[in-house]
Design an enzyme around this catalytic site. Structure first.
Site, PDB file in Angstrom:
ATOM      1  CE  LYS A  36      -6.734  -0.995   3.366  1.00  0.00           C
ATOM      2  NZ  LYS A  36      -5.526  -1.813   3.042  1.00  0.00           N
ATOM      3  CG  ASP A  60      -1.857  -1.344   1.261  1.00  0.00           C
ATOM      4  OD1 ASP A  60      -1.604  -1.956   0.122  1.00  0.00           O
ATOM      5  OD2 ASP A  60      -3.260  -1.041   1.965  1.00  0.00           O
ATOM      6  CE  LYS A 119      -5.336   1.854   2.678  1.00  0.00           C
ATOM      7  NZ  LYS A 119      -3.861   0.720   3.341  1.00  0.00           N
TER       8      LYS A 119
END
Length: 231
Positions: free
Chosen positions: A200, A109, A171
């Site tokens: 996400k 991430d 995300k």
């Protein structure tokens, strides 16, 4: 023991909806990223994730090798790069990514360089994402755009960039910004990302009801540190 169903009261007509807890857990990146994370914290997180069969554990890079050696056959390891502010140079992010992959991470991430976004240096943002995806290869790259610092035009542009750079996920948040996941941002993402990019949501998602709602909105993953307390 894990309870398999949760009954959530609905505001319209007093009806109840049955929600499969196992399904929710399968979408959760069970997360701990606080600065003072201890080995005891990591063990607790991993044991909860194994029990609940979460999608992954999202942990500080410092603990990747430990988790891989102790729990690697039972867990998917996710970690963070350029976290939480994103303005490290691309070479540093690439070095972090290489080390994380070497030690056993399967998902990365990364935080974009928001300074570049504010300066409209979008080519730099896209190049950095593309370079990290090349390093990650067939493993998973999630791109944190930190929505709380962006206006709508910037969010739309980043949806396009993340799609062009072939990242696996967009995300919402680090969880360390001024606010976390918002439902309106998920709706915006759905309109502007390519069909190959998943979503996400992370930051401030603390209840099973919230997790269910974000999943129903179209989020493939939920970043949360709360699932172990809820199930």
């Amino acid at each position: 023991m894990l309870s398999y169903y949760l009954f959530v009261s609905q505001s319209s007509g007093g009806m109840e909806t049955k929600m499969d807890i196992k399904k929710i857990c399968s979408h959760v990146d069970h997360t701990i990223l606080k600065a003072d994370t201890s080995l005891e914290d990591i063990d607790k997180l991993c044991e909860e994730a194994i029990r609940l069969k979460t999608a992954s554990v999202c942990i500080p890079p410092h603990y990747i090798k430990y988790v891989h050696d102790k729990y690697g056959k039972e867990l998917v390891i996710c970690t963070v790069v350029g976290f939480p502010l994103g303005y490290a140079c691309s070479e540093a992010k690439k070095a972090e990514t290489r080390k994380a992959l070497e030690e056993g991470a399967l998902e990365i991430d990364m935080v974009i360089n928001i300074c570049d976004v504010k300066n409209k240096d979008y080519d730099k943002v896209e190049t950095e994402i593309r370079q990290l995806k090349e390093l990650v290869g067939d493993k998973v790259l999630k791109v944190i755009i930190e929505c709380c610092y962006l206006d709508e035009e910037e969010k739309i542009k980043l949806c396009e960039i993340v799609s062009k750079a072939k990242a696996d996920f967009i995300k919402t948040s680090t969880g360390f910004g001024s606010s976390g996941a918002k439902k309106e941002d998920i709706e915006l993402f759905k309109k502007h990302i390519s069909k190959d990019v998943k979503i996400k949501a992370a930051g401030g998602i603390r209840t099973l009801e919230d997790m269910e709602e974000f999943i129903n909105l179209g989020c493939e993953r939920i970043g949360s540190s709360s699932i172990g307390k809820l199930c």
